[in-house]
Design a protein around this motif. Structure first.
Motif, PDB file in Angstrom:
ATOM      1  N   PHE A  15       0.695  -1.212  -0.016  1.00 46.89           N
ATOM      2  CA  PHE A  15      -0.044  -0.060   0.037  1.00 46.89           C
ATOM      3  C   PHE A  15       0.925   1.344  -0.082  1.00 46.89           C
ATOM      4  CE2 PHE A  15      -3.140  -2.885   2.430  1.00 46.89           C
ATOM      5  CZ  PHE A  15      -3.617  -3.170   1.471  1.00 46.89           C
ATOM      6  N   GLY A  16       1.771   1.332   0.807  1.00 48.40           N
ATOM      7  CA  GLY A  16       2.758   2.470   0.701  1.00 48.40           C
ATOM      8  C   GLY A  16       3.579   2.828  -0.579  1.00 48.40           C
ATOM      9  N   VAL A  17       4.003   1.564  -0.992  1.00 51.19           N
ATOM     10  CA  VAL A  17       4.705   2.188  -2.286  1.00 51.19           C
ATOM     11  C   VAL A  17       3.776   2.412  -3.311  1.00 51.19           C
ATOM     12  CG1 VAL A  17       5.769   0.990  -4.328  1.00 51.19           C
ATOM     13  CG2 VAL A  17       6.492   0.365  -1.956  1.00 51.19           C
ATOM     14  N   ALA A  18       2.563   1.802  -3.572  1.00 57.05           N
ATOM     15  CA  ALA A  18       1.538   2.057  -4.315  1.00 57.05           C
ATOM     16  C   ALA A  18       1.072   3.765  -4.111  1.00 57.05           C
ATOM     17  CB  ALA A  18       0.350   1.033  -4.420  1.00 57.05           C
ATOM     18  N   GLY A  19       0.865   4.130  -2.879  1.00 52.65           N
ATOM     19  CA  GLY A  19       0.640   5.497  -2.692  1.00 52.65           C
ATOM     20  C   GLY A  19       1.582   6.664  -3.078  1.00 52.65           C
ATOM     21  N   ILE A  20       2.911   6.095  -2.877  1.00 49.19           N
ATOM     22  CA  ILE A  20       3.774   7.156  -3.031  1.00 49.19           C
ATOM     23  C   ILE A  20       3.816   7.101  -4.728  1.00 49.19           C
ATOM     24  CG2 ILE A  20       6.277   7.712  -3.211  1.00 49.19           C
ATOM     25  CD1 ILE A  20       6.182   6.954  -0.209  1.00 49.19           C
ATOM     26  N   SER A  21       3.765   6.089  -5.501  1.00 52.14           N
ATOM     27  CA  SER A  21       3.788   5.892  -6.701  1.00 52.14           C
ATOM     28  C   SER A  21       2.658   6.608  -7.414  1.00 52.14           C
ATOM     29  CB  SER A  21       3.804   4.269  -7.136  1.00 52.14           C
ATOM     30  OG  SER A  21       4.784   3.765  -6.766  1.00 52.14           O
ATOM     31  N   ALA A  22       1.571   6.728  -6.876  1.00 52.40           N
ATOM     32  CA  ALA A  22       0.467   7.265  -7.241  1.00 52.40           C
ATOM     33  C   ALA A  22       0.679   8.874  -7.464  1.00 52.40           C
ATOM     34  CB  ALA A  22      -1.047   7.051  -6.594  1.00 52.40           C
ATOM     35  N   LEU A  23       1.356   9.233  -6.099  1.00 50.01           N
ATOM     36  CA  LEU A  23       1.586  10.519  -6.052  1.00 50.01           C
ATOM     37  C   LEU A  23       2.456  11.017  -7.193  1.00 50.01           C
ATOM     38  CD1 LEU A  23       2.534  11.027  -2.217  1.00 50.01           C
ATOM     39  CD2 LEU A  23       0.818  12.193  -3.460  1.00 50.01           C
ATOM     40  N   GLN A  24       3.517  10.221  -7.603  1.00 51.38           N
ATOM     41  CA  GLN A  24       4.369  10.705  -8.435  1.00 51.38           C
ATOM     42  C   GLN A  24       3.732  10.886  -9.779  1.00 51.38           C
ATOM     43  OE1 GLN A  24       7.752  11.312  -8.059  1.00 51.38           O
ATOM     44  NE2 GLN A  24       6.964  11.289  -6.339  1.00 51.38           N
ATOM     45  N   SER A  25       2.897   9.982 -10.116  1.00 52.62           N
ATOM     46  CA  SER A  25       2.390  10.085 -11.485  1.00 52.62           C
ATOM     47  C   SER A  25       1.015  10.945 -11.335  1.00 52.62           C
ATOM     48  CB  SER A  25       1.830   8.672 -11.934  1.00 52.62           C
ATOM     49  OG  SER A  25       0.883   8.114 -10.781  1.00 52.62           O
ATOM     50  N   GLY A  26       0.802  11.447 -10.182  1.00 55.50           N
ATOM     51  CA  GLY A  26      -0.284  12.524 -10.070  1.00 55.50           C
ATOM     52  C   GLY A  26      -1.634  11.940  -9.799  1.00 55.50           C
ATOM     53  N   ALA A  27      -1.810  10.675  -9.814  1.00 57.83           N
ATOM     54  CA  ALA A  27      -2.909   9.710  -9.893  1.00 57.83           C
ATOM     55  C   ALA A  27      -3.585  10.212  -8.425  1.00 57.83           C
ATOM     56  CB  ALA A  27      -2.781   8.454 -10.097  1.00 57.83           C
ATOM     57  N   ASP A  28      -4.666   9.771  -8.293  1.00 52.22           N
ATOM     58  CA  ASP A  28      -5.602   9.948  -7.131  1.00 52.22           C
ATOM     59  C   ASP A  28      -5.004   8.872  -6.000  1.00 52.22           C
ATOM     60  OD1 ASP A  28      -7.618  10.682  -5.597  1.00 52.22           O
ATOM     61  OD2 ASP A  28      -8.744   9.021  -5.924  1.00 52.22           O
ATOM     62  N   MET A  29      -4.803   9.334  -4.857  1.00 51.02           N
ATOM     63  CA  MET A  29      -4.041   8.508  -4.213  1.00 51.02           C
ATOM     64  C   MET A  29      -5.003   8.411  -2.813  1.00 51.02           C
ATOM     65  SD  MET A  29      -2.639  10.652  -1.831  1.00 51.02           S
ATOM     66  CE  MET A  29      -3.844  12.178  -1.711  1.00 51.02           C
ATOM     67  N   ALA A  30      -6.369   8.718  -2.644  1.00 50.29           N
ATOM     68  CA  ALA A  30      -7.201   9.044  -1.424  1.00 50.29           C
ATOM     69  C   ALA A  30      -7.303   7.372  -1.042  1.00 50.29           C
ATOM     70  CB  ALA A  30      -8.342   9.478  -1.865  1.00 50.29           C
ATOM     71  N   GLY A  31      -7.436   6.648  -2.290  1.00 51.60           N
ATOM     72  CA  GLY A  31      -7.856   5.168  -1.850  1.00 51.60           C
ATOM     73  C   GLY A  31      -6.639   4.424  -1.159  1.00 51.60           C
ATOM     74  N   HIS A  32      -5.506   4.512  -1.735  1.00 50.13           N
ATOM     75  CA  HIS A  32      -4.384   4.306  -1.158  1.00 50.13           C
ATOM     76  C   HIS A  32      -4.103   4.534   0.476  1.00 50.13           C
ATOM     77  CE1 HIS A  32      -3.407   4.401  -5.233  1.00 50.13           C
ATOM     78  NE2 HIS A  32      -2.917   3.321  -5.302  1.00 50.13           N
ATOM     79  N   MET A  33      -4.320   5.788   0.591  1.00 49.19           N
ATOM     80  CA  MET A  33      -4.313   6.200   2.051  1.00 49.19           C
ATOM     81  C   MET A  33      -5.360   5.641   2.881  1.00 49.19           C
ATOM     82  SD  MET A  33      -2.650   8.267   4.114  1.00 49.19           S
ATOM     83  CE  MET A  33      -1.867   9.824   3.322  1.00 49.19           C
ATOM     84  N   MET A  34      -6.649   5.510   2.321  1.00 48.86           N
ATOM     85  CA  MET A  34      -7.587   4.859   3.245  1.00 48.86           C
ATOM     86  C   MET A  34      -7.345   3.258   3.477  1.00 48.86           C
ATOM     87  SD  MET A  34     -11.339   5.972   1.987  1.00 48.86           S
ATOM     88  CE  MET A  34     -11.238   7.564   0.841  1.00 48.86           C
ATOM     89  N   LEU A  35      -6.580   2.663   2.241  1.00 44.94           N
ATOM     90  CA  LEU A  35      -6.300   1.308   2.634  1.00 44.94           C
ATOM     91  C   LEU A  35      -5.277   1.248   3.885  1.00 44.94           C
ATOM     92  CD1 LEU A  35      -6.146  -0.193  -0.844  1.00 44.94           C
ATOM     93  CD2 LEU A  35      -7.463  -0.971   1.178  1.00 44.94           C
ATOM     94  N   LEU A  36      -4.129   2.027   3.753  1.00 45.01           N
ATOM     95  CA  LEU A  36      -3.218   2.067   4.672  1.00 45.01           C
ATOM     96  C   LEU A  36      -3.721   2.610   6.149  1.00 45.01           C
ATOM     97  CD1 LEU A  36      -0.052   1.650   4.643  1.00 45.01           C
ATOM     98  CD2 LEU A  36       0.165   4.080   4.360  1.00 45.01           C
ATOM     99  N   GLY A  37      -4.808   3.364   6.212  1.00 42.16           N
ATOM    100  CA  GLY A  37      -5.416   3.761   7.347  1.00 42.16           C
ATOM    101  C   GLY A  37      -6.015   2.568   7.934  1.00 42.16           C
ATOM    102  N   ALA A  38      -6.728   2.159   7.151  1.00 45.71           N
ATOM    103  CA  ALA A  38      -7.474   0.683   7.513  1.00 45.71           C
ATOM    104  C   ALA A  38      -6.637  -0.285   8.134  1.00 45.71           C
ATOM    105  CB  ALA A  38      -8.329   0.046   6.455  1.00 45.71           C
ATOM    106  N   LEU A  39      -5.578  -0.278   7.559  1.00 39.53           N
ATOM    107  CA  LEU A  39      -4.462  -1.412   8.293  1.00 39.53           C
ATOM    108  C   LEU A  39      -3.878  -0.899   9.579  1.00 39.53           C
ATOM    109  CD1 LEU A  39      -2.962  -3.759   7.312  1.00 39.53           C
ATOM    110  CD2 LEU A  39      -1.109  -2.529   6.494  1.00 39.53           C
TER     111      LEU A  39
END
Lengths: 258, 225, 240
Positions: free
Chosen positions: B180-204
């Motif tokens: 989840f962490g890597v996907a989140g930062i990668s999404a940040l890089q490509s400018g994609a939406d990363m709210a989903g990643h943040m929520m998954l990490l938050g749930a964890l």
């Protein structure tokens, strides 16, 4: 969750009897009965180390726990602090049974084990301050956790003074000698000296102490008991203090009481 | 309430004070963190595009590996000194004290790494315009790592070779944090939406928040029996 | 039921009676299963003869997951009711469980070579199985990691519980990661629908492996009980 279920399912069968004084008059709530042990057994590594132990310690009394190495002195003291599960039997401190709420029982006792519980990178005051917090003897609410409240600082200083290590207050724990660290551990007793209902469980206190420290400790215990406090003290051979009772472990399964 | 809060604060303060006594230790942890990241371009070549692509993974793996040895030492010393014994016989619930211990460990172990992460980011050519979000990911994921590490460190207390054991317990369990962490930062890089990643990490984080302190407390109780 | 079985003497009696039956069932099922797998089932129209690897691979994967869950159940019994037999059961199951996970990975790799053209592909299922294998290794290391064997029981059982709670999370995260990085592979390890002619050998092989697993577990448990008796006797002797 797991542990809650475990505790609930593992109450001894006679738990309910134990809390009712009519069936076990000796374990009913009582102000002057500090410690009541009833048919206690503790198992270690597949065998019974202590069994069939019965004992009553009244307010103001000192119990000397005597025995050779490996006879179960430490095990018994730690079992009374609920660190080791009982195999059988029950005990109560100030009428609070060992099956009672954890906090309620822990407020009735104070353990100085053979490890000194000094935090190696802290200085003497900070380390004792942590211990005071863990023992829940901080009275005043504090605004800034960084600062040690004056009340606690005074208490810590009195404790250090009683054991003759007041000049070491700012010294780091890892720079203290073995004997000084032992004195520091015993200073914990003094922190709670005004709470005379707490049963002191002290594991071999006289071993690493010099004459001066031993004399100071004797004074502390004597004065604590004169105010109605009680203590269980382990050791081998003799003790520089006259105990009211001596329990010799390792002689027969249940130990010998005199 | 105060009977719970005060001892917890005291535990956190004591840990911070003890770690501040030797600031060099924090510094050497940081150097290890940065040196690890230096090795990769030396091996992989200095192609900026390639480096930026693997940067999120590099940062996470560096955080995991740099925090692991410190996590392993979380309880070993205070167990030997008998401080844990005193925590167990405190009227304050052990679970709460362990939560305090986890917070302290996060402040001491993870926070410096999070603050140093932008350095690695620059070295790897990461776009730093959404830096705050990246640090947020690292901070939350780091909390997960500490909670897993605390469980592992407590479970291996008293074993023959705690360092290796901590690693083989921590690493499989922290796989989701890495993913989840890597996907989140990668999404940040490509400018994609990363709210989903943040929520998954938050749930964890929430799951571990419920799981880790009681498991750590139970494991320590077992180790003192 | 569990209380009844938890008595070691009774356990020995029951297991002694059970062992030959299980071994027999397992042997028959293996023979039948291998026959069905190699001679009496058709080759897949896409995968060809390599599909026969599935008859080992899939049951082994089932068993690897089942075993970990069984170990977690045993861990609950041990931590809540403190039955030493539950701990011994978990310890006994760990090695065959890790073995199943390993066989799954190995056969997956054999299958992947002709199918994917490489020994290892980061397929979601294979990756999850690899992590499950790591979890087995962690349990075994912890359970045997202490000077006194019994000292490792409680931490190891606790780790099993943590592991079984984390397993779905790990599985989910790996699946999620897989869809993120590559489109779902055309060739999944098992097809969406399966021909009955292929299902039969699969189930028979699963039965064979289950029987083999129970037999191994019983044998390992009896051995562990014996070891524990000996070490207890030694401990008692050292006191007196």
């Amino acid at each position: 969750m797991m542990l809650v279920t475990s505790i609930l399912t593992h109450l001894p069968h006679d738990f309910w009897q134990m809390t009712s004084p009519s069936i076990h008059p000796s374990i009913g709530p009582s102000i002057d009965l500090r410690l009541a042990i009833n048919d206690l057994a503790i198992s270690r590594e597949g065998g019974l180390l202590i069994q069939g132990l019965n004992l009553e310690l009244k307010a103001g009394q000192v119990l000397f726990l005597r025995g050779a190495n490996g006879s179960g002195k430490t095990t018994l003291l730690r079992a009374l602090a609920k660190l080791i599960p009982l195999h059988h039997g029950q005990y109560a401190i100030n009428g609070v049974p060992h099956t009672a709420d954890h906090a309620a029982l822990m407020r009735q006792l104070l353990l100085v084990g053979h490890r000194n519980a000094g935090v190696e990178h802290l200085n003497v005051i900070s380390s004792l301050r942590l211990m005071a917090s863990l023992m829940n003897i901080e009275a005043s609410p504090e605004k800034i956790p960084e600062k040690i409240p004056e009340q606690i600082r005074k208490k810590i200083m009195t404790s250090l003074d009683a054991l003759g290590i007041k000049p070491l207050a700012e010294r780091q724990i890892s720079h203290l000698s073995a004997g000084q660290q032992r004195r520091l551990a015993l200073a914990r007793l003094m922190l709670a000296a005004d709470m005379t209902h707490r049963l002191w469980l002290i594991d071999e206190p006289f071993n690493a102490l010099d004459d001066d420290a031993a004399r100071r400790l004797c004074d502390i215990i004597t004065s604590y008991c004169s105010q109605g406090g009680s203590a269980v003290i382990s050791g081998h051979g003799t003790m520089p203090l006259t105990p009211d009772m001596t329990l010799t472990l390792g002689t027969s399964p249940s130990g010998e009481l005199s | 309430m105060r009977a719970i809060l005060n001892p917890c604060l005291a535990v956190i303060m004591a840990d911070i004070r003890a770690s501040l006594r030797y600031p060099g230790d924090i510094l050497s942890g940081l150097s290890y963190f940065i040196m690890m990241a230096t090795l990769i371009p030396l091996g992989l070549g200095a192609d900026q595009g390639e480096l930026a692509r693997i940067a999120p993974v590099m940062i996470w793996i560096a955080v995991m590996l740099a925090s692991l040895p410190q996590m392993d030492r979380l309880f070993s010393r205070i167990a030997k000194d008998g401080v844990l014994e005193q925590m167990l016989i405190s009227p304050t619930p052990m679970t709460m004290l362990m939560l305090a211990k986890i917070i302290a460990a996060w402040l001491i172990i993870i926070l410096p790494l999070v603050l140093a992460a932008p350095v690695i980011g620059i070295m790897f050519g990461l776009a730093l315009d959404r830096l705050a979000m990246m640090l947020c990911f690292l901070a939350i994921g780091g909390l997960c790592l500490v909670m897993i590490g605390a469980m592992a460190a407590a479970l291996v207390l008293g074993s023959r070779q705690s360092g290796v054991f901590t690693a083989i317990i921590v690493l499989p369990l922290s796989m989701p944090v890495l993913i989840f962490g890597v996907a989140g930062i990668s999404a940040l890089q490509s400018g994609a939406d990363m709210a989903g990643h943040m929520m998954l990490l938050g749930a964890l984080t929430l799951i571990l928040l419920v799981l880790s302190p009681p498991v750590t407390a139970a494991a320590i109780r077992f180790s003192e029996e | 039921m569990f209380d009844y079985l938890a008595n070691p003497t009774r356990f020995r009696k029951i297991s002694a009676a059970l062992l030959p039956v299980v071994v027999l069932v397992s042997l028959i099922a293996f023979t039948l299963g291998l026959y069905l797998a190699f001679f009496a089932s058709p080759a897949d129209y896409q995968q060809g003869e390599t599909v026969r690897i599935m008859y080992i691979h899939v049951p082994a994967a089932w068993m690897a997951m089942l075993t970990y869950i069984l170990m977690a159940v045993a861990a609950v019994f041990y931590l809540v009711w403190r039955h030493p037999l539950a701990d011994i059961g978990a310890r006994a199951m760990a090695l065959p469980g890790a073995g199943f996970a390993f066989i799954t990975l190995l056969t997956g790799s054999f299958w992947g070579r002709p199918m994917w053209g490489t020994w290892w592909v980061w397929d979601a299922r294979l990756t999850s199985m690899l992590i499950l294998f790591f979890l087995y290794l962690g349990y075994m290391a912890l359970a045997d990691g202490f000077e006194r064997a019994e000292r490792g029981s409680k931490p190891a059982c606790l780790l099993l519980l943590v592991g079984v709670i984390n397993l779905p999370i790990i599985k989910f995260s790996v699946d999620w990661w897989n869809t993120l990085h590559q489109g779902s592979s055309v060739l999944r390890l098992d097809g969406p629908s399966i021909d009955p002619a292929m299902l039969k050998p699969l189930l028979v092989m699963a039965l064979a492996m289950l029987g083999w697993f129970i037999a191994i577990t019983i044998l390992r448990m009896s051995r562990l009980i014996m070891q524990r008796r000996i070490s207890n006797l030694e401990a008692r002797e050292s006191w007196s």
